[in-house]
Structure formats: structure tokens, C-alpha cells
Design a protein around this motif. Structure first.
Motif, mmCIF file in Angstrom:
data_model
loop_
_atom_site.group_PDB
_atom_site.id
_atom_site.type_symbol
_atom_site.label_atom_id
_atom_site.label_comp_id
_atom_site.label_asym_id
_atom_site.label_seq_id
_atom_site.Cartn_x
_atom_site.Cartn_y
_atom_site.Cartn_z
ATOM 1 N N VAL A 74 0.805 -1.200 0.245
ATOM 2 C CA VAL A 74 0.042 -0.066 0.079
ATOM 3 C C VAL A 74 0.746 1.185 0.030
ATOM 4 O O VAL A 74 0.580 2.069 -0.663
ATOM 5 N N PHE A 75 2.074 1.338 0.726
ATOM 6 C CA PHE A 75 2.663 2.468 0.860
ATOM 7 C C PHE A 75 4.285 2.181 0.202
ATOM 8 O O PHE A 75 5.156 1.381 0.928
ATOM 9 N N ILE A 76 4.380 2.672 -0.726
ATOM 10 C CA ILE A 76 5.676 2.234 -1.588
ATOM 11 C C ILE A 76 6.452 3.566 -1.319
ATOM 12 O O ILE A 76 6.233 4.609 -1.934
ATOM 13 N N SER A 77 7.409 3.314 -0.382
ATOM 14 C CA SER A 77 7.911 4.315 0.132
ATOM 15 C C SER A 77 9.653 3.867 0.447
ATOM 16 O O SER A 77 9.440 2.894 1.072
ATOM 17 N N PRO A 78 10.601 4.692 0.509
ATOM 18 C CA PRO A 78 11.736 4.549 1.203
ATOM 19 C C PRO A 78 11.618 4.205 2.652
ATOM 20 O O PRO A 78 12.552 3.703 3.074
ATOM 21 N N VAL A 79 10.524 4.929 3.244
ATOM 22 C CA VAL A 79 10.330 4.767 4.658
ATOM 23 C C VAL A 79 10.238 3.193 4.994
ATOM 24 O O VAL A 79 10.561 2.817 6.083
ATOM 25 N N ILE A 80 9.407 2.583 4.169
ATOM 26 C CA ILE A 80 9.268 0.917 4.360
ATOM 27 C C ILE A 80 10.659 0.297 4.347
ATOM 28 O O ILE A 80 10.642 -0.573 5.365
ATOM 29 N N LEU A 81 11.622 0.679 3.763
ATOM 30 C CA LEU A 81 13.018 0.076 3.859
ATOM 31 C C LEU A 81 13.432 0.198 5.322
ATOM 32 O O LEU A 81 14.248 -0.669 5.791
ATOM 33 N N ILE A 93 19.109 0.250 5.008
ATOM 34 C CA ILE A 93 19.334 1.696 5.439
ATOM 35 C C ILE A 93 19.948 2.453 4.181
ATOM 36 O O ILE A 93 19.655 3.582 3.982
ATOM 37 N N ILE A 94 20.993 1.860 3.838
ATOM 38 C CA ILE A 94 21.672 2.490 2.756
ATOM 39 C C ILE A 94 20.682 2.882 1.368
ATOM 40 O O ILE A 94 20.548 3.745 0.624
ATOM 41 N N GLY A 95 20.109 1.802 1.056
ATOM 42 C CA GLY A 95 18.883 1.929 -0.009
ATOM 43 C C GLY A 95 17.929 3.076 0.410
ATOM 44 O O GLY A 95 17.485 3.752 -0.642
ATOM 45 N N ALA A 96 17.555 2.908 1.463
ATOM 46 C CA ALA A 96 16.647 4.224 1.854
ATOM 47 C C ALA A 96 17.137 5.472 1.551
ATOM 48 O O ALA A 96 16.587 6.528 1.181
ATOM 49 N N ALA A 97 18.428 5.527 2.078
ATOM 50 C CA ALA A 97 19.191 6.838 1.870
ATOM 51 C C ALA A 97 19.351 7.382 0.400
ATOM 52 O O ALA A 97 19.436 8.456 -0.086
ATOM 53 N N LEU A 98 19.288 6.294 -0.599
ATOM 54 C CA LEU A 98 19.556 6.498 -1.906
ATOM 55 C C LEU A 98 18.032 6.803 -2.492
ATOM 56 O O LEU A 98 18.155 7.160 -3.837
ATOM 57 N N ASP A 151 12.496 -0.700 -3.136
ATOM 58 C CA ASP A 151 12.173 -1.724 -3.367
ATOM 59 C C ASP A 151 13.200 -2.708 -2.323
ATOM 60 O O ASP A 151 14.118 -2.683 -2.256
ATOM 61 N N SER A 152 12.135 -3.437 -1.229
ATOM 62 C CA SER A 152 13.151 -3.950 -0.198
ATOM 63 C C SER A 152 13.774 -5.208 -0.683
ATOM 64 O O SER A 152 14.550 -5.709 0.349
ATOM 65 N N LEU A 153 13.537 -5.680 -1.469
ATOM 66 C CA LEU A 153 14.058 -6.958 -2.012
ATOM 67 C C LEU A 153 15.333 -6.557 -2.883
ATOM 68 O O LEU A 153 16.297 -7.382 -2.879
ATOM 69 N N HIS A 154 15.451 -5.341 -3.393
ATOM 70 C CA HIS A 154 16.653 -4.772 -4.083
ATOM 71 C C HIS A 154 16.971 -3.701 -3.685
ATOM 72 O O HIS A 154 16.944 -2.626 -4.485
ATOM 73 N N PRO A 155 17.503 -3.240 -2.449
ATOM 74 C CA PRO A 155 17.395 -2.107 -1.975
ATOM 75 C C PRO A 155 18.870 -1.166 -2.503
ATOM 76 O O PRO A 155 18.738 -0.090 -2.542
ATOM 77 N N LEU A 156 19.600 -1.731 -3.206
ATOM 78 C CA LEU A 156 20.730 -1.115 -3.579
ATOM 79 C C LEU A 156 20.694 -1.323 -5.321
ATOM 80 O O LEU A 156 21.825 -1.186 -5.966
ATOM 81 N N ALA A 157 19.417 -1.535 -5.909
ATOM 82 C CA ALA A 157 19.450 -1.753 -7.289
ATOM 83 C C ALA A 157 19.693 -0.337 -7.957
ATOM 84 O O ALA A 157 20.302 -0.593 -8.947
ATOM 85 N N SER A 158 19.701 0.707 -7.469
ATOM 86 C CA SER A 158 19.885 2.084 -8.145
ATOM 87 C C SER A 158 21.522 2.077 -8.494
ATOM 88 O O SER A 158 21.947 2.840 -9.335
ATOM 89 N N LEU A 159 22.286 1.457 -7.624
ATOM 90 C CA LEU A 159 23.624 1.581 -7.757
ATOM 91 C C LEU A 159 24.021 0.664 -8.878
ATOM 92 O O LEU A 159 25.138 1.153 -9.617
#
Length: 436
Positions: free
Chosen positions: A237-244, A284-289, A293-301
Motif C-alpha cells: 500500500v505504501f511504496i516508499s523508502p520509509v518502508i525500507l 538503510i543505505i537503499g533508503a538513503a538513496l 524496493d525492499s528485495l533490491h535495496p541497492l538496485a539503483s547502484l
């Protein structure tokens, strides 16, 4: 239709029933390691003690009858839920944000119950009646039939912590629409829960487990799993870095819980704690970026930029859907859809609804930053938010229970249909194949 059912069937009951039965049996065995089984132990001990001429064979037969009684109670519940789950269209309405959040709250409350934050008791009138039935059958415990009935009734009075993972299993059963599979699935869960009690009969009650710190540790583990289920529902329901960040907190608690074990197998639990701690750091790093996506938190790297061809033939890096959405169309009837299909050689129909969480996820993953393979395709949003004659006609034509679904038309012919949540890679592969 089968594909649609499977999408709402996380245990794979429709596609791989034997594997699902095995997993549910193992889940039941896991529950047997918790204090949930403690109310059953005196009953089983009484069954063993009431034998006139005690033997291992007779003890096994009686306790097996008891286990089958417990499993049968769960199986009947599974069959009923399977029937009504299909008739109520649970596949569709389970995606409603209000429903998802409500279920998440239920899982959180059950987790807090297992942690001892509060207690759950049946109303006195109901519990007294059930207790009376149990006592009425107590004199029959020395027989196979009596043990079966005692097991059936025990499933109704066993500690409410059993109902927590049972609730999750019922959600899966409710989507398959088969009473037989529903019965078999919950039967295996109940039999797994009560199967270890058969050992008590085989050993004439000499190995009745005693409550100890290890059972409390396992109980906390199950509570953490229930909280994880709640988080899985909330993040839809809530798609957000906060969920990470919330997931990171959960993994840190898991790491602490695993590291706190001081008994046998401590090296294994410490390894689990270390892995959980590392994954918490990644989240935590993924949320900062800014990832969500909790399954791929570092995907943007490691993500490669999306390349889309502009009208002038030049590649534009990271072009967003906003530059393409001007040509998108939204319709609510088959007549409107057929007119667009007839006027365009390539059409992607996105069957969607405002209350559909998976539709929102797909819209973000597939159409926010569109792949180059989508060039030349007309995107049509087929909105069935409102329950009406038109939406029912749409579902009937394409044999759907509800959104999401993607329909691919070429030269006014339906060439491919994908049901359920579609990932980016699968979407691009489908377009590549159709563009050849």
C-alpha cells in the motif's frame, strides 16, 4: 483462469499441490515447537494413561487418531474457507488497501499476543460449552474413536497462537476455490502440528517435552515472522523508502533475537544474526538513496539508464512516462476498447483499477520509465474500478477474476495475455518477442 488463481496462491496449491502440502506440514511441525501445543499435552498423556494393557502399538494408534482428529478440524475449516473465498471473490478484494491494512493490523495484534503484550480469550459462554464437550468425551479417550473426537475438539480450544500462522494459510486457501485442496492443505498443517504428539504414544509418555527458555525463544521467532507478514502487506500500500527503514528495524531485531540464543546450534543462529544485520545495513543505505524496493535495496547502484528513442531518432537517457502519457488512453467499456484496437496496429491493454495495489506497482515499474521496446505500441488503461455491467463484461470476455492483466493486440488480434503482477524483465522480454 488457472494462471490467475496461481497469482493469488503463494503456496502453489493449484500448480504444485504436493510441494505445498509438504511445506504446510513443515509449518505445522514448526508450530509444534512452540507453547501452542502445551494445552494438548495433558490430553495426550491422559490418552496414554487410560490404556488398560499399554503397548507401544496401542499408544501409537490412539495418539495417531488424536492427531487425525486435530487435522480433520483444520481440514474442514480449510474446505469451508475455500468455498466461500471463491464465491466472495477474495482474489480481487484482497487487493483493496483497506483490506490489506486490516489484515496487517490482525497480524500485528497476533504477533503482540505471542509476545505476551496482551491475552486473547474466547467469551465465557463459548469456552464453557466447548469445555463441556471436551469433558463429555474424556471417558472415551481410551478408544480410537474417542481419541479422534478429542483431537477434533482440541483443535477448537488450543492456544490462539496456533490461529496466527493458520490465518495466513487460510488466506492462501481462500484463493484457490477448491474445497478438496482447501481441506487437504489445512489437514496437512494440522497433522504437522499434532504429529510430534504421536511420539508420546510410542514412548508411553516418557518424552513429554517440558516448557523451557528454548520454547519462549522459538515463540518470539514466530512473532517476528508474523510482523514480517504484516510488513509485506503494508508495503504493497505504501511504496516508499520509509518502508525500507522499517524493514531495516525488523532485521536488526531479528539479528538481536538470533544472537541471543545460548543453546545448541549457537554458531548457526549467530550466522543468521550476522546476515540479518548486514541486510539491515543494506536497507538503510537503499533508503538513503531513495530506493523503495525492499528485495533490491541497492538496485539503483547498478541499474542501467533507460534508453528511449525520440521522434528524431536520437536516444534519450532516462526518458520518463510523462513524455509518452499524452498518447495514452483510458476507457471503461469494451466498445471504447474495440474502437482503439481497430485503429492501432499494436495495442497494450492494461486492465487496472484504482483499488488494485499490484496495478500501482506495475504502473511504476513498467510505464513510469518506459523501455525502448514499447515504441510503436498504443497503451490503453482499461479501468474496472466501478463494479458495473461493463466491468463484468470485460472480466467475462477475458476470463479474469480481476486486475491486473496485460493484453497484447497486433492487427486487432489478441496475441498474448499476462495475468497478475508482471515484472519489468518479463515485460521487456514479451515486447522484444512480439516486435520481431
Amino acid at each position: 483462469i488457472a494462471n490467475n488463481l496461481v497469482e493469488g496462491d503463494p503456496f502453489g496449491l493449484a500448480s504444485h499441490p504436493w510441494l505445498a502440502f509438504g511445506l504446510l506440514f513443515l509449518a505445522g511441525l514448526g508450530l509444534a515447537l512452540t507453547p501452542c501445543v502445551l494445552p494438548m499435552l495433558p490430553i495426550v498423556a491422559n490418552i496414554v494413561a487410560r490404556q488398560k494393557n499399554p503397548t507401544v502399538k496401542k499408544g501409537v494408534i490412539l495418539t495417531t487418531s488424536y492427531a487425525i482428529g486435530v487435522a480433520t478440524a483444520y481440514g474442514l475449516l480449510g474446505a469451508v474457507i475455500a468455498v466461500f473465498g471463491e464465491s466472495l471473490g477474495i482474489i480481487g478484494w484482497l487487493q483493496n488497501p483497506i483490506i490489506l491494512i486490516s489484515f496487517a493490523i490482525v497480524f500485528i495484534l497476533l504477533a503482540l499476543y505471542m509476545l505476551g503484550v496482551f491475552t486473547i480469550r474466547l467469551p465465557r459462554a463459548i469456552s464453557s460449552k466447548i469445555k463441556g464437550l471436551s469433558q463429555a468425551g474424556d471417558s472415551k479417550l481410551g478408544s480410537t474413536g474417542g481419541s479422534l473426537v478429542a483431537g477434533f475438539l482440541s483443535a477448537l480450544v488450543v492456544s490462539p497462537c496456533v490461529s496466527a500462522p493458520l490465518f495466513g494459510a487460510l488466506l492462501a486457501v481462500s484463493t484457490i476455490g477448491s474445497p478438496l485442496l482447501g481441506f487437504a492443505a489445512l489437514f496437512m498443517l494440522g497433522f504437522g502440528l499434532s504429529a510430534p504428539l504421536i511420539l508420546i504414544g510410542a514412548t508411553q509418555g516418557k518424552i513429554i517435552p517440558k516448557a523451557g527458555e528454548w520454547m519462549n525463544w522459538v515463540k518470539v521467532g514466530f512473532a517476528l515472522l508474523l510482523l514480517a507478514v504484516a510488513l509485506l502487506l503494508i508495503e504493497r500500500v505504501f511504496i516508499s523508502p520509509v518502508i525500507l527503514l522499517v524493514w531495516a528495524l525488523w532485521f536488526m531485531v531479528v539479528a538481536t533475537w538470533a544472537w541471543s540464543w545460548l543453546g545448541r546450534g549457537r554458531m548457526l543462529t549467530q550466522a543468521l544474526g550476522l546476515v540479518a544485520g548486514i541486510w539491515a545495513a543494506c536497507l538503510i543505505i537503499g533508503a538513503a538513496l531513495g530506493n523503495d524496493d525492499s528485495l533490491h535495496p541497492l538496485a539503483s547502484l547498478s541499474a542501467a539508464p533507460t534508453m528511449v528513442q525520440s521522434s528524431s531518432g536520437q536516444s534519450i537517457e532516462g526518458q520518463l512516462a510523462g513524455n509518452n502519457s499524452a498518447t495514452d488512453k483510458t476507457v471503461t467499456t469494451l466498445a471504447q476498447l474495440d474502437a482503439i484496437i481497430a485503429a492501432n496496429p499494436k495495442v497494450i491493454v492494461d486492465v487496472t483499477a484504482e483499488w488494485c495495489i499490484e496495478c500501482r506497482i506495475m504502473d511504476k515499474n513498467l510505464f513510469y520509465s518506459r523501455p525502448a521496446q514499447m515504441q510503436g505500441w498504443q497503451l490503453v488503461k482499461l479501468d474496472i474500478t466501478e463494479t458495473s455491467a461493463d466491468s463484468k463484461a470485460i472480466l467475462a470476455r477475458y476470463k479474469l477474476f480481476g486486475p491486473p492483466a496485460l493484453l497484447y493486440y497486433q492487427d486487432a488480434q489478441l496475441v498474448t495475455q499476462q495475468v497478475g503482477e508482471i515484472g519489468r524483465q518479463e515485460f521487456e522480454q514479451t515486447l522484444t518477442a512480439l516486435n520481431k
